[in-house]
Design a protein around this motif. Structure first.
Motif, mmCIF file in Angstrom:
data_model
loop_
_atom_site.group_PDB
_atom_site.id
_atom_site.type_symbol
_atom_site.label_atom_id
_atom_site.label_comp_id
_atom_site.label_asym_id
_atom_site.label_seq_id
_atom_site.Cartn_x
_atom_site.Cartn_y
_atom_site.Cartn_z
ATOM 1 N N PHE A 13 18.453 14.883 50.795
ATOM 2 C CA PHE A 13 17.535 13.766 50.520
ATOM 3 C C PHE A 13 17.146 13.010 51.794
ATOM 4 O O PHE A 13 16.039 12.487 51.904
ATOM 5 C CB PHE A 13 18.183 12.768 49.540
ATOM 6 N N ASN A 14 18.079 12.908 52.734
ATOM 7 C CA ASN A 14 17.877 11.982 53.861
ATOM 8 C C ASN A 14 16.740 12.419 54.780
ATOM 9 O O ASN A 14 16.613 13.593 55.120
ATOM 10 C CB ASN A 14 19.162 11.847 54.669
ATOM 11 N N ASN A 15 15.927 11.452 55.130
ATOM 12 C CA ASN A 15 14.852 11.705 56.099
ATOM 13 C C ASN A 15 14.427 10.353 56.671
ATOM 14 O O ASN A 15 15.107 9.344 56.474
ATOM 15 C CB ASN A 15 13.688 12.469 55.438
ATOM 16 N N ARG A 16 13.327 10.332 57.322
ATOM 17 C CA ARG A 16 12.819 9.120 57.968
ATOM 18 C C ARG A 16 12.669 7.949 56.989
ATOM 19 O O ARG A 16 12.828 6.793 57.356
ATOM 20 C CB ARG A 16 11.474 9.567 58.543
ATOM 21 N N PHE A 17 12.339 8.205 55.744
ATOM 22 C CA PHE A 17 12.114 7.109 54.791
ATOM 23 C C PHE A 17 13.095 7.110 53.605
ATOM 24 O O PHE A 17 12.946 6.295 52.694
ATOM 25 C CB PHE A 17 10.664 7.111 54.293
ATOM 26 N N VAL A 18 14.075 7.992 53.619
ATOM 27 C CA VAL A 18 15.086 8.004 52.541
ATOM 28 C C VAL A 18 16.491 7.940 53.142
ATOM 29 O O VAL A 18 16.815 8.705 54.045
ATOM 30 C CB VAL A 18 14.968 9.269 51.655
ATOM 31 N N ARG A 19 17.292 6.977 52.647
ATOM 32 C CA ARG A 19 18.700 6.848 53.065
ATOM 33 C C ARG A 19 19.553 6.956 51.806
ATOM 34 O O ARG A 19 19.685 5.986 51.067
ATOM 35 C CB ARG A 19 18.974 5.470 53.667
ATOM 36 N N ALA A 20 20.114 8.125 51.575
ATOM 37 C CA ALA A 20 20.900 8.307 50.351
ATOM 38 C C ALA A 20 22.364 7.958 50.603
ATOM 39 O O ALA A 20 22.918 8.324 51.636
ATOM 40 C CB ALA A 20 20.778 9.753 49.881
ATOM 41 N N SER A 21 22.977 7.252 49.641
ATOM 42 C CA SER A 21 24.422 7.031 49.701
ATOM 43 C C SER A 21 25.071 7.799 48.553
ATOM 44 O O SER A 21 24.362 8.364 47.706
ATOM 45 C CB SER A 21 24.747 5.541 49.624
ATOM 46 N N VAL A 22 26.391 7.836 48.530
ATOM 47 C CA VAL A 22 27.072 8.645 47.517
ATOM 48 C C VAL A 22 28.045 7.794 46.702
ATOM 49 O O VAL A 22 28.466 6.729 47.124
ATOM 50 C CB VAL A 22 27.829 9.840 48.148
ATOM 51 N N SER A 23 28.379 8.322 45.517
ATOM 52 C CA SER A 23 29.278 7.625 44.601
ATOM 53 C C SER A 23 29.918 8.676 43.694
ATOM 54 O O SER A 23 29.397 9.789 43.578
ATOM 55 C CB SER A 23 28.449 6.644 43.747
ATOM 56 N N ASN A 24 31.044 8.306 43.059
ATOM 57 C CA ASN A 24 31.583 9.210 42.026
ATOM 58 C C ASN A 24 31.400 8.630 40.620
ATOM 59 O O ASN A 24 31.894 9.186 39.645
ATOM 60 C CB ASN A 24 33.054 9.562 42.287
ATOM 61 N N ASP A 25 30.659 7.514 40.516
ATOM 62 C CA ASP A 25 30.483 6.858 39.210
ATOM 63 C C ASP A 25 29.273 7.443 38.470
ATOM 64 O O ASP A 25 28.264 6.758 38.264
ATOM 65 C CB ASP A 25 30.318 5.348 39.413
ATOM 66 N N VAL A 26 29.403 8.687 38.040
ATOM 67 C CA VAL A 26 28.264 9.361 37.406
ATOM 68 C C VAL A 26 27.861 8.641 36.112
ATOM 69 O O VAL A 26 26.700 8.242 35.939
ATOM 70 C CB VAL A 26 28.616 10.847 37.129
ATOM 71 N N ALA A 27 28.807 8.454 35.204
ATOM 72 C CA ALA A 27 28.464 7.859 33.902
ATOM 73 C C ALA A 27 27.982 6.418 34.049
ATOM 74 O O ALA A 27 27.031 6.000 33.377
ATOM 75 C CB ALA A 27 29.673 7.916 32.972
ATOM 76 N N GLY A 28 28.639 5.649 34.939
ATOM 77 C CA GLY A 28 28.272 4.240 35.099
ATOM 78 C C GLY A 28 26.840 4.081 35.609
ATOM 79 O O GLY A 28 26.086 3.231 35.122
ATOM 80 N N ILE A 29 26.469 4.930 36.568
ATOM 81 C CA ILE A 29 25.111 4.817 37.121
ATOM 82 C C ILE A 29 24.085 5.324 36.102
ATOM 83 O O ILE A 29 22.994 4.757 35.961
ATOM 84 C CB ILE A 29 25.025 5.550 38.479
ATOM 85 N N GLU A 30 24.447 6.349 35.360
ATOM 86 C CA GLU A 30 23.517 6.824 34.310
ATOM 87 C C GLU A 30 23.305 5.744 33.250
ATOM 88 O O GLU A 30 22.176 5.498 32.818
ATOM 89 C CB GLU A 30 24.089 8.080 33.638
ATOM 90 N N LEU A 31 24.398 5.114 32.822
ATOM 91 C CA LEU A 31 24.278 4.061 31.797
ATOM 92 C C LEU A 31 23.478 2.872 32.318
ATOM 93 O O LEU A 31 22.630 2.311 31.601
ATOM 94 C CB LEU A 31 25.677 3.565 31.407
ATOM 95 N N ALA A 32 23.741 2.491 33.565
ATOM 96 C CA ALA A 32 23.010 1.355 34.153
ATOM 97 C C ALA A 32 21.512 1.655 34.184
ATOM 98 O O ALA A 32 20.681 0.775 33.934
ATOM 99 C CB ALA A 32 23.529 1.076 35.561
ATOM 100 N N ALA A 33 21.168 2.916 34.455
ATOM 101 C CA ALA A 33 19.745 3.289 34.519
ATOM 102 C C ALA A 33 19.093 3.204 33.137
ATOM 103 O O ALA A 33 17.932 2.814 33.009
ATOM 104 C CB ALA A 33 19.606 4.695 35.090
ATOM 105 N N VAL A 34 19.852 3.559 32.111
ATOM 106 C CA VAL A 34 19.319 3.450 30.745
ATOM 107 C C VAL A 34 19.084 1.973 30.408
ATOM 108 O O VAL A 34 18.029 1.593 29.885
ATOM 109 C CB VAL A 34 20.306 4.074 29.732
ATOM 110 N N LEU A 35 20.053 1.139 30.755
ATOM 111 C CA LEU A 35 19.964 -0.284 30.414
ATOM 112 C C LEU A 35 18.862 -1.000 31.188
ATOM 113 O O LEU A 35 18.146 -1.841 30.640
ATOM 114 C CB LEU A 35 21.309 -0.963 30.692
#
Ligand code: NAD
Ligand code: G3P
Length: 332
Positions: free
Chosen positions: A171-193
């Motif tokens: 993902f990373n490039n001049r305009f994208v800075r991706a970070s990482v996490s292991n909270d798959v379900a939490g981030i998916e749920l937050a996106a739904v909400l």
């Protein structure tokens, strides 16, 4: 094969197009599956997606298009899902090969109805994809800003953090800075909400509430999100991180937001059907609202803002009266 191997994008919409642009910054060549062959034909004639983000030009030598989902899967190692959640099932039903030995990245921010399963849970239960072989893309990301190469910070979550790091590199490039996490379900749920809360924000905007009120609404929404996510998926997390709070803010405040736009139409008096017809894109929060309501029958979390959106969208309750009750009795 070195991970992530051959990458295939699934979807012909706005986010799929932005993701293809990101992937092609790193990969020499990608595969791209779209449902409609005529969209592929037009794409090949013009060098851009004819329907979405048509200002983003692509080098066609670096893309192989597919309208046959089975062939697309067979020719790939890693699949990036970017179709709206209510259509995921209808896409996968056409599949005549296994997903179990593929790495899947879900860029979908929604839940699969009517099972009310997170995309990763759905793929594990119905397609035998192991959690170690799935990642998600979260965080505040509008495809339109990717098209403009505006600086964007997505989060890549995966149970296997080494794989999350490898995907972040893609993902990373001049305009994208991706970070990482292991909270798959939490981030998916937050996106739904956040989609549901963006509809609430849009409704209030449509009813002519101002920025002062919006700030209070969004403050209440993040508390709701924290309560809900911590109960449904209890691990330690910082709700103020951009994968949770950032995604809520961008969706509630940006003029690019599909969910906020949909809510604003409801606030202005459009019926749900009329607002859906008027919008050329999908506001997934409409489906997410019902899914959250049904999931919460089990957990009983106090989520008055999400409950209000449910009553407005699904019980035809007048928006102005619902917001009046919210503002007098709930918000602080
Ligand atoms: N757009 C963004 O900025 C953005 C950012 C992050 C995540 N996402 C997520 O990406 C996913 C895709 O969203 P999008 O914004 O690209 O959607 P979109 O509205 O731009 O695209 C709609 C897509 O759905 C397909 N579609 C429409 N009707 C269909 C049907 N009846 N059956 C099957 N497919 C149908 C279209 O062909 C198109 O590919 C969503 O889960 C969304 O939450 C979007
Ligand atoms: O803001 P929306 O409703 O268009 O959703 C798009 C993305 O999920 C924002 O991160």
């Amino acid at each position: 094969m070195s991970f992530p191997g051959k990458i295939t994008i699934f979807g012909g919409g706005t986010w799929a197009t932005a993701l293809a642009k990101i992937m092609l910054n790193h990969e020499k060549h990608i595969n791209w599956y779209m449902r409609r062959p005529e969209q592929i034909e037009d794409f090949k004639k013009t060098g851009h997606n004819p329907s979405y983000l048509s200002n983003v030009e692509f080098n066609l030598d670096r893309i192989t298009f597919y309208s046959d989902i089975t062939q697309a899967v067979e020719d790939s190692d890693t699949i990036v899902l970017a179709v709206p959640s209510p259509f995921l099932k209808s896409h996968l039903e056409k599949l005549n090969t296994s997903l179990a030995n593929k790495f899947i990245i879900s860029a979908i921010k929604g839940i699969v109805p009517p099972e009310n399963l997170l995309v990763t849970d759905y793929l594990e239960q119905y397609y035998n994809v192991s959690p170690q072989n799935m990642a998600i893309v979260g965080g505040p990301c509008h495809a339109e800003e990717i098209a403009l190469e505006r600086l964007t910070y997505p989060t890549i979550a995966c149970a296997d953090i080494q794989k999350a790091n490898a995907i972040a590199q893609v993902f990373n490039n001049r305009f994208v800075r991706a970070s990482v996490s292991n909270d798959v379900a939490g981030i998916e749920l937050a996106a739904v909400l956040k989609n549901v809360y963006a509809i609430a924000s849009g409704i209030c905007h449509g009813l002519k509430y101002g920025d002062n009120f919006q700030a209070v609404l969004v403050s209440n929404a993040i508390s709701e999100m924290e309560r809900f996510v911590d109960i449904v998926s209890p691990i330690e997390r910082r709700i103020q991180d951009s994968a949770y709070l950032g995604d809520l803010l961008v969706t509630c405040y940006s003029s690019f937001s599909r969910n906020r736009t949909f809510g604003a139409m409801i606030g202005k008096g459009y019926s749900v059907k009329a607002a859906q017809v008027e919008m050329e894109m999908i506001a997934e929060g409409y489906y997410g609202t019902k899914c959250v309501r049904e999931i919460n029958e089990k957990y009983n979390v106090d989520i008055p803002v999400a409950d209000m959106v449910y009553r407005i969208l699904y019980e035809n309750s007048p928006a102005h009266l619902e917001v009046k009750t919210l503002r007098e009795q709930i918000l602080k």
